[in-house]
Design a protein around this motif. Structure first.
Motif: not given
Ligand code: PLP
Length: 495
Positions: A91, A148-150, A188, A190, A243, A245, A270, A272-273, A299, A301-302
């Protein structure tokens, strides 16, 4: 102050050469971006480039023009490729020239955004207020721009942990508390890692089974929480996904919000997108319920196309956010006036002290394009994912693997096993034709196309389908030839 060294400062005595080089760099970047769709999506590093990354520490300097020449030779051609319109892997956002300029300005300012009273921090707070507005959160919500989202998920887990156990957990640790958290089986990785890093252990995360659409089965969530309570565990956190992954699936955030309110659980999303879908009036209903969360990680950045890296966490209860991180070290004391004023400092809201000025590129991106235009990019990405799904449905050699919930389409080449799908993805990457990633869906390896890049258009979808078919057919033919040859060998039949 006197200084006898010949070059006391790293600034050039005469700026003209460096200025000219800087202008040339800018021209080159604009040229690269203007023609980004023309070249290969990704180019693997050739051996001489790989081996260049083993040089000893340079004791003496090199002229900036030569350093830039090394960048052009060793780095620029071998990036990830996510700026290219035919990048559909994982993504990844495509970035913009405006975001790049913001990175340059932030580098020039060199602000440390861990704390104190200066405009870059005011800018970050503005970005957080915009994020809160986008999410439908109260204006006094708290938050941070992060890598980022992590990292944003980790911050949210730590806030939820302190909320559940009280601030004493920060001194005592878990002290035997058996906290459990819940997320869908498609969450995800993370999220589990955040629980691991928070000291709760990744086994404290219960992965709730999915419904037919790939979203969390809310009845199963309820049952898992009840079973854990009965076993003496302390459920504290539910992580909804907006959303996923794997397939872009969206959990029923309204149902989860209601359940968390009823059971006094922290509700984190979460997104992220998925959070950026809030900017599209057409897509917003899909993520309804996100506005009821206690915290959201996402994020820029996505889907918001801000250059890497720019994630964000927003926390509804500003006091709960602060309670999880604030410390009063004497050397970081906030004051009522002067540069040391400006409470609360970002260092009191997350794990980092020194932090760059990431918020500038978010601020400049949102100001330049406006939230509605970013929302339109998001809408178009989803339309393109549906377009690919239709193209796959119309092509007998391909099969759609999962419903398209948002911007991700998973499919496979019918006449091929799991290894064949992985090989097709690698073929396309190595040929520079397109970047797809793969995932496992319902026990099978599938090709996965995520539509994130604002530069992708319908023609790119047709080219992607063509490239997948070509690789698949070539591999099928080769496999059939090989198995034919082996039958010929085993049976002694001559051709
Ligand atoms: C649903 C989801 N959560 C968390 C993440 C992790 O995000 P990041 O890579 O910005 O840390 C992603 C990355 O694609 C994701 O799709």
């Amino acid at each position: 102050m006197t200084d006898d060294s010949p070059e006391p400062s790293l600034d050039p005595p005469d700026w003209s050469d460096l200025r000219a080089l800087g202008h040339r760099m800018l021209d080159d970047v604009f040229d690269d971006l203007a023609g980004v769709g023309a070249g290969p999506v990704w180019t693997p590093m050739p051996p001489d480039v790989r081996s260049a990354w083993d040089a000893p520490l340079p004791r003496a300097g090199t002229a900036p023009e030569d350093v830039y020449a090394a960048y052009r030779r060793l780095i620029a051609p071998y990036g990830v490729g996510n700026r290219h319109p035919q990048f559909f892997g994982w993504v990844h956002g495509g970035g913009t020239a405006v975001g790049m300029l913001a990175e340059m300005l932030a580098g020039g300012l060199n602000a440390n955004c861990g704390g104190r009273d200066h405009a870059p921090i005011a800018c970050e707070r503005q970005v957080i207020r915009w994020a809160a507005e986008m999410l439908g959160f109260p204006a006094d919500s708290s938050g941070l721009v992060l890598t980022g989202t992590s990292m944003a998920n980790l911050v949210a887990v730590l806030v939820a942990r302190t909320w559940a156990l009280g601030p004493q957990v920060r001194q005592d640790g878990l002290a035997g508390a058996r906290l459990t958290a819940y997320a869908s089986a498609s969450a995800h990785m993370c999220v589990a890692r955040a629980l691991d890093m928070a000291g709760l252990g990744s086994d404290s995360l219960r992965l709730v089974p999915l419904d037919g659409a790939g979203a969390m089965d809310v009845a199963a969530l309820r049952a898992a929480i009840a079973a854990d309570r009965a076993a003496g565990e302390q459920p504290f956190l539910v992580v909804g996904t907006a959303g996923s992954v794997d397939t872009g699936a969206i959990d029923d955030l309204s149902a989860i919000a209601g359940m968390c309110a009823e059971q006094r659980l922290w509700f984190h999303v979460d997104a992220a997108f998925g959070a950026i879908a809030m900017l599209s009036p057409a897509l917003r209903p899909l993520v309804a319920g996100m506005e009821r969360a206690d915290s959201v990680a996402f994020d820029f950045h996505k889907w918001a196309q801000v250059p890497y890296d720019a994630g964000c966490v927003v926390v509804r209860d500003a006091a709960a956010h602060r309670a999880a991180f604030a410390r009063n070290a004497a050397y970081l004391r906030g004051e009522a006036r002067g540069l040391a004023a400006g409470e609360p400092w970002p260092v009191d809201l997350g794990p980092e002290l020194s932090r760059g000025f990431r918020a500038l590129k978010v601020w400049m991106t949102l100001l330049t394009y406006g939230a509605d235009r970013i929302g339109a990019v998001v809408e178009r990405s989803c339309a393109l994912a549906r377009h690919l799904a239709r193209a796959v449905d119309a092509e007998p050699r391909l099969e759609l693997a999962a419903p398209v919930a948002l911007n991700v389409a998973c499919f496979h080449y019918r006449d091929g096993d799991d290894a064949m799908q992985t090989a097709i993805a690698a073929d396309l990457q190595e040929a520079g034709a397109a970047v797809l990633s793969t995932t496992t869906w319902q026990g099978r390896t599938v090709l996965r196309a995520a539509f994130v890049n604002h530069r992708t258009a319908e023609g790119d979808v047709a080219a992607l389908v063509g490239a997948v078919l070509e690789s698949g057919m070539r591999r099928s033919l080769r496999r059939n030839d090989e198995s034919g040859a082996s039958i010929i060998k085993q049976t002694g039949i001559s051709r």
